[in-house]
Scaffold this motif. Structure first.
Motif, PDB file in Angstrom:
ATOM      1  N   ARG A  11      -3.333   9.526  27.766  1.00 47.72           N
ATOM      2  CA  ARG A  11      -1.873   8.984  27.825  1.00 47.72           C
ATOM      3  C   ARG A  11      -1.929   7.350  27.227  1.00 47.72           C
ATOM      4  NH1 ARG A  11       1.916   6.196  31.258  1.00 47.72           N
ATOM      5  NH2 ARG A  11       3.939   7.274  30.821  1.00 47.72           N
ATOM      6  N   ALA A  19       5.644   6.725  25.844  1.00 49.29           N
ATOM      7  CA  ALA A  19       4.304   7.265  26.232  1.00 49.29           C
ATOM      8  C   ALA A  19       4.226   8.425  25.338  1.00 49.29           C
ATOM      9  CB  ALA A  19       4.546   7.761  27.545  1.00 49.29           C
ATOM     10  N   TYR A  21       0.777  11.153  24.094  1.00 50.76           N
ATOM     11  CA  TYR A  21      -0.362  11.749  24.624  1.00 50.76           C
ATOM     12  C   TYR A  21      -1.329  12.027  23.445  1.00 50.76           C
ATOM     13  CZ  TYR A  21       1.909  12.361  28.946  1.00 50.76           C
ATOM     14  OH  TYR A  21       2.449  11.951  30.310  1.00 50.76           O
TER      15      TYR A  21
END
Length: 280
Positions: A11, A19, A21
């Motif tokens: 992350r 955010a 990933y």
């Protein structure tokens, strides 16, 4: 098509606070293939170790046990809990206490430990009566020693059979006395000692008068009884180490008296004559 993979998810937060990933996927197909080949090879090796009639023990250069088969544990009568605990010190102590002559046994192991490329073969006798042939070979990887492989084979029955064959080939079946072949060997030894050390010996030869008459008129069974009785009477005159009384053939016997001069030889002759004064 499916493939084994290693997936790693991370992350990450960017400068704006968002955010995201990141997923990394690593193909493990080759690694899994190699691992399976190693597992199969190890299984095949263990199956080979268990299928052999020999007990196999593999150690590293420091003497730690790397592998062994069930036959090894059976030959040495190792308690199961020793192997389950993987207590190498206890296993080696059990082996040392199981052998006849533990001091010499430990010395041979010390020599093998120091000479990593030495090949050896010897015989180990256990207190249980089992006799083991031990073969030791260095275990190498790319020419470099990495350990040692011991193989143990039970030769107890083989030695006993050889001993029985030797006894039968040098013993008269009827009287149990040494036969002509055994007497010949002892005469050769006596001659060698006489030439090397000047040790005298006497050789007495005798046969039974009218023995043919016994067989023809009283039967061969009674003749055999007579020969056995003669053998017993002659044995009484063979008391010193190295002396031999033998049956040559038929009613012919011989006595080899090691270290005997003329005086002793004649004394034995007189004793034999006296013992046959009593009828059979």
């Amino acid at each position: 098509m499916t493939a084994p993979v290693l997936r790693r998810v991370s992350r990450i937060v960017d400068s704006g606070g968002r955010a995201v990933y990141v997923v990394a996927v690593h193909d493990r197909s080759e690694q899994v293939r190699v691992e399976r080949e190693l597992e199969n090879a190890a299984a095949e090796l263990q199956a080979t170790l268990e299928s052999t009639a020999d007990g196999i023990l593999v150690t590293d250069l420091s003497g730690r046990i790397r592998s062994c088969n069930e036959r090894f544990a059976t030959l040495w009568r190792l308690p199961g809990e020793l192997l389950l605990r993987r207590d190498d010190v206890a296993v080696f102590d059990w082996m040392r206490r199981s052998v006849v002559g533990p001091g010499a046994y430990a010395q041979r192991l010390a020599v093998l430990s120091e000479a990593t490329m030495l090949q050896s073969s010897d015989v180990v006798q256990l207190h249980s009566g089992t006799v083991l042939e031990r073969v030791s070979l260095p275990q190498c990887s790319r020419g470099t020693p990495i350990g040692r492989v011991y193989s143990f084979r039970d030769i107890t029955e083989k030695l006993a059979a050889n001993q029985r064959i030797d006894v039968l080939s040098h013993t008269d079946a009827l009287t149990g006395l040494p036969n002509r072949a055994r007497l010949t060997d002892r005469i050769d030894l006596a001659l060698a000692m006489a030439q090397r050390e000047g040790t005298p010996f006497a050789l007495l030869c005798l046969n039974l008068d009218r023995f043919k008459h016994i067989n023809e008129n009283l039967g061969y069974a009674l003749g055999d009884d007579v020969l056995r009785e003669v053998a017993q009477r002659l044995r009484r005159h063979v008391q010193r180490e190295g002396d031999v009384v033998a049956r040559l053939s038929g009613d012919q016997f011989a006595l080899l008296l090691q270290g005997a001069d003329l005086t002793r030889a004649m004394a034995v002759v007189d004793g034999i004559s006296a013992s046959f004064v009593h009828p059979i």
